[in-house]
Motif scaffolding. Sequence first.
Motif, PDB file in Angstrom:
ATOM      1  N   SER A 134       0.849  -1.190   0.000  1.00 22.31           N
ATOM      2  CA  SER A 134       0.000   0.000   0.000  1.00 22.31           C
ATOM      3  C   SER A 134       0.888   1.245   0.000  1.00 22.31           C
ATOM      4  O   SER A 134       1.737   1.406   0.881  1.00 22.31           O
ATOM      5  CB  SER A 134      -0.898   0.005   1.243  1.00 22.31           C
ATOM      6  N   ILE A 135       0.701   2.103  -0.988  1.00 20.80           N
ATOM      7  CA  ILE A 135       1.459   3.358  -1.030  1.00 20.80           C
ATOM      8  C   ILE A 135       0.904   4.310   0.027  1.00 20.80           C
ATOM      9  O   ILE A 135       1.653   5.025   0.690  1.00 20.80           O
ATOM     10  CB  ILE A 135       1.382   3.997  -2.439  1.00 20.80           C
ATOM     11  N   GLU A 136      -0.417   4.302   0.195  1.00 22.75           N
ATOM     12  CA  GLU A 136      -1.031   5.200   1.183  1.00 22.75           C
ATOM     13  C   GLU A 136      -0.538   4.876   2.590  1.00 22.75           C
ATOM     14  O   GLU A 136      -0.179   5.773   3.354  1.00 22.75           O
ATOM     15  CB  GLU A 136      -2.555   5.098   1.125  1.00 22.75           C
ATOM     16  N   ASN A 155      -6.652   0.234  -0.220  1.00 27.13           N
ATOM     17  CA  ASN A 155      -5.338   0.895  -0.181  1.00 27.13           C
ATOM     18  C   ASN A 155      -4.230   0.111  -0.881  1.00 27.13           C
ATOM     19  O   ASN A 155      -3.089   0.566  -0.911  1.00 27.13           O
ATOM     20  CB  ASN A 155      -4.899   1.111   1.280  1.00 27.13           C
ATOM     21  N   ASP A 198      -1.978  -1.038  -3.707  1.00 25.97           N
ATOM     22  CA  ASP A 198      -1.614  -0.495  -5.020  1.00 25.97           C
ATOM     23  C   ASP A 198      -0.734  -1.429  -5.836  1.00 25.97           C
ATOM     24  O   ASP A 198      -0.687  -1.322  -7.066  1.00 25.97           O
ATOM     25  CB  ASP A 198      -0.863   0.831  -4.844  1.00 25.97           C
ATOM     26  N   SER A 212       0.751  -4.171 -10.704  1.00 22.45           N
ATOM     27  CA  SER A 212      -0.467  -3.592 -10.150  1.00 22.45           C
ATOM     28  C   SER A 212      -1.563  -4.665 -10.154  1.00 22.45           C
ATOM     29  O   SER A 212      -1.635  -5.481 -11.071  1.00 22.45           O
ATOM     30  CB  SER A 212      -0.807  -2.346 -10.950  1.00 22.45           C
ATOM     31  N   LYS A 222      -6.700  -2.360  -8.066  1.00 21.92           N
ATOM     32  CA  LYS A 222      -6.290  -1.046  -8.584  1.00 21.92           C
ATOM     33  C   LYS A 222      -5.293  -1.171  -9.739  1.00 21.92           C
ATOM     34  O   LYS A 222      -4.520  -2.121  -9.795  1.00 21.92           O
ATOM     35  CB  LYS A 222      -5.642  -0.231  -7.462  1.00 21.92           C
ATOM     36  N   THR A 247      -2.237   0.668 -11.068  1.00 18.97           N
ATOM     37  CA  THR A 247      -1.219   1.645 -10.683  1.00 18.97           C
ATOM     38  C   THR A 247      -0.198   1.775 -11.800  1.00 18.97           C
ATOM     39  O   THR A 247       0.169   0.775 -12.416  1.00 18.97           O
ATOM     40  CB  THR A 247      -0.506   1.143  -9.400  1.00 18.97           C
ATOM     41  N   GLU A 270       2.687   5.828  -9.650  1.00 20.56           N
ATOM     42  CA  GLU A 270       1.594   6.790  -9.484  1.00 20.56           C
ATOM     43  C   GLU A 270       0.328   5.998  -9.212  1.00 20.56           C
ATOM     44  O   GLU A 270      -0.031   5.105  -9.992  1.00 20.56           O
ATOM     45  CB  GLU A 270       1.435   7.654 -10.739  1.00 20.56           C
ATOM     46  N   THR A 271      -0.319   6.316  -8.106  1.00 21.78           N
ATOM     47  CA  THR A 271      -1.496   5.530  -7.721  1.00 21.78           C
ATOM     48  C   THR A 271      -2.659   5.798  -8.681  1.00 21.78           C
ATOM     49  O   THR A 271      -2.689   6.814  -9.382  1.00 21.78           O
ATOM     50  CB  THR A 271      -1.923   5.858  -6.276  1.00 21.78           C
ATOM     51  N   TYR A 283      -1.100   9.875  -4.946  1.00 19.19           N
ATOM     52  CA  TYR A 283       0.297   9.722  -4.522  1.00 19.19           C
ATOM     53  C   TYR A 283       1.210   9.415  -5.707  1.00 19.19           C
ATOM     54  O   TYR A 283       0.824   8.688  -6.638  1.00 19.19           O
ATOM     55  CB  TYR A 283       0.441   8.568  -3.521  1.00 19.19           C
ATOM     56  N   ARG A 339       7.478   8.884  -0.759  1.00 18.38           N
ATOM     57  CA  ARG A 339       6.119   9.100  -1.264  1.00 18.38           C
ATOM     58  C   ARG A 339       5.753  10.583  -1.168  1.00 18.38           C
ATOM     59  O   ARG A 339       6.022  11.240  -0.171  1.00 18.38           O
ATOM     60  CB  ARG A 339       5.134   8.294  -0.426  1.00 18.38           C
TER      61      ARG A 339
END
Lengths: 136, 329
Positions: free
Chosen positions: B186-188, B204, B206, B225, B244, B246, B297-298, B303, B325
């Motif tokens: 998860s990038i977040e 969340n 990615d 992704s 997702k 990504t 890039e999400t 993000y 990030r």
Amino acid sequence: MRRYLYLTALLLCCAFAWISCSKDDFPVDEDGLLITTRAECYVSDFQLLGSDFQTVLTAKKPVIDTTACTIHAEVQYGTDLKNVYPQFSLVTDAKLDPKITGKVDFSDLANPRSYTVVSGNRQVRKTYTVHISIQQ
Amino acid sequence: MRSKYFQYTSWLMALLLLMASCKEEPYAVPVPKDALQNDCIKRSLGPNIVGNNIEFAYAMALPGDKGKLVSAQVEASIAGAATTYLEHRSYYTDGSGVDVGVEVATPSTNQGNVTTVNFSKDTNAVTLRYFYTIPEEARGKTISFKFSARSSNGETVNYSMGPYTIARMDIALDIPVMDAANCFISIEDMKAYDAVDAAAHAANIDLVYLYRAMPNVAFNHSLVSPGTKSEYLPGVVLPPGVNKVTKISKAWALRDNNLARDKYGIYIDDIDFQQLDIANAPDYAINLKEEAGAWIETADGKYRAYIYINKVNNGAQSAVISMKRYTMK
């Protein structure tokens, strides 16, 4: 005697100024590149780099047919063909048209991209077609 | 007659010029200032990231017969985090190249945005290091520092440093990832989850880390992704809701010093994320090697990140990654 010396010095100055101001007479093309007498016109090597500037070609060397004007290259499985940098090695004094100024999209495998090699004397033009295949 | 005068004058001028140019400046030992004085340098390099330290070396001295140092302090325009401190030891480097600390003061105390040490030994020249831990409140702002010292004869000196811009980006180091285990990134959250936790944080997730050793294809360590084509997720069972798409762009020889730790002098800063354009990037990156990286890039564009591969282990089918990030929205 002094007058002779003065005149000689003046003459030398003028000659020097004239030489220094004379324009070089070498022909250049619209890109400012020297036009030479070479008529050779071919691609000697081909490379394809990914977005990380590492080669995306497999161990198989690209096959360049200078008679048929074709390049056959195999890229690694998973290559992002939308963002690659082609590199052509050309014979001395030749140039490429169109110029490569950044990433190129090679993803349309059904419609191979073409690049024209222009010889050093700018008289000979040969259009090469780049055929890409993906490693399976 | 006139030309003769010109000739003599020219010779005289040339002679004078020669004499002047050959004149040797005698060396004089610099005279020290007869007062308390100070100097400061910033020791840390690269972007100033929240949670990391900004390091300074603050030097102060006065002639021995004038008195001794009483105290030194640093005032930051924004109070540092609790781990901010001013060294109470002075360091010298021994014959083995090791820095050895000599205690000259009591440990520093933080009061608001001021960090102070009081000298406990008779000291008239010292260099103290200052470690300012960047607090969350400083993110995206500029910060400056005022160093000052006081001596027993009542003199005070000060030295201003800055302003320095604090980066907006975040950093997370040494996240272990393993194929079919903690492989959902998860990038977040800047974390890697296993399938159970990933299902709980499905919105969340990615990226998926996977390792595949294939006979004719170099797949190896990959960041893919979850919403990509199934051919890039061979044998991966995605938790429900993890889907997702990504954007991922491979990078090589981009060994960020903060992520790679003191190996290379390259730093990724906020501006790199701001100017990043990977709109046409694919949604997978396979065959990643140790010390390689990938720009991310999400899917929602919230993000942008850079993931650095610190270590890979083919046998264990695992890797250690670090990331920077940047929040776009």
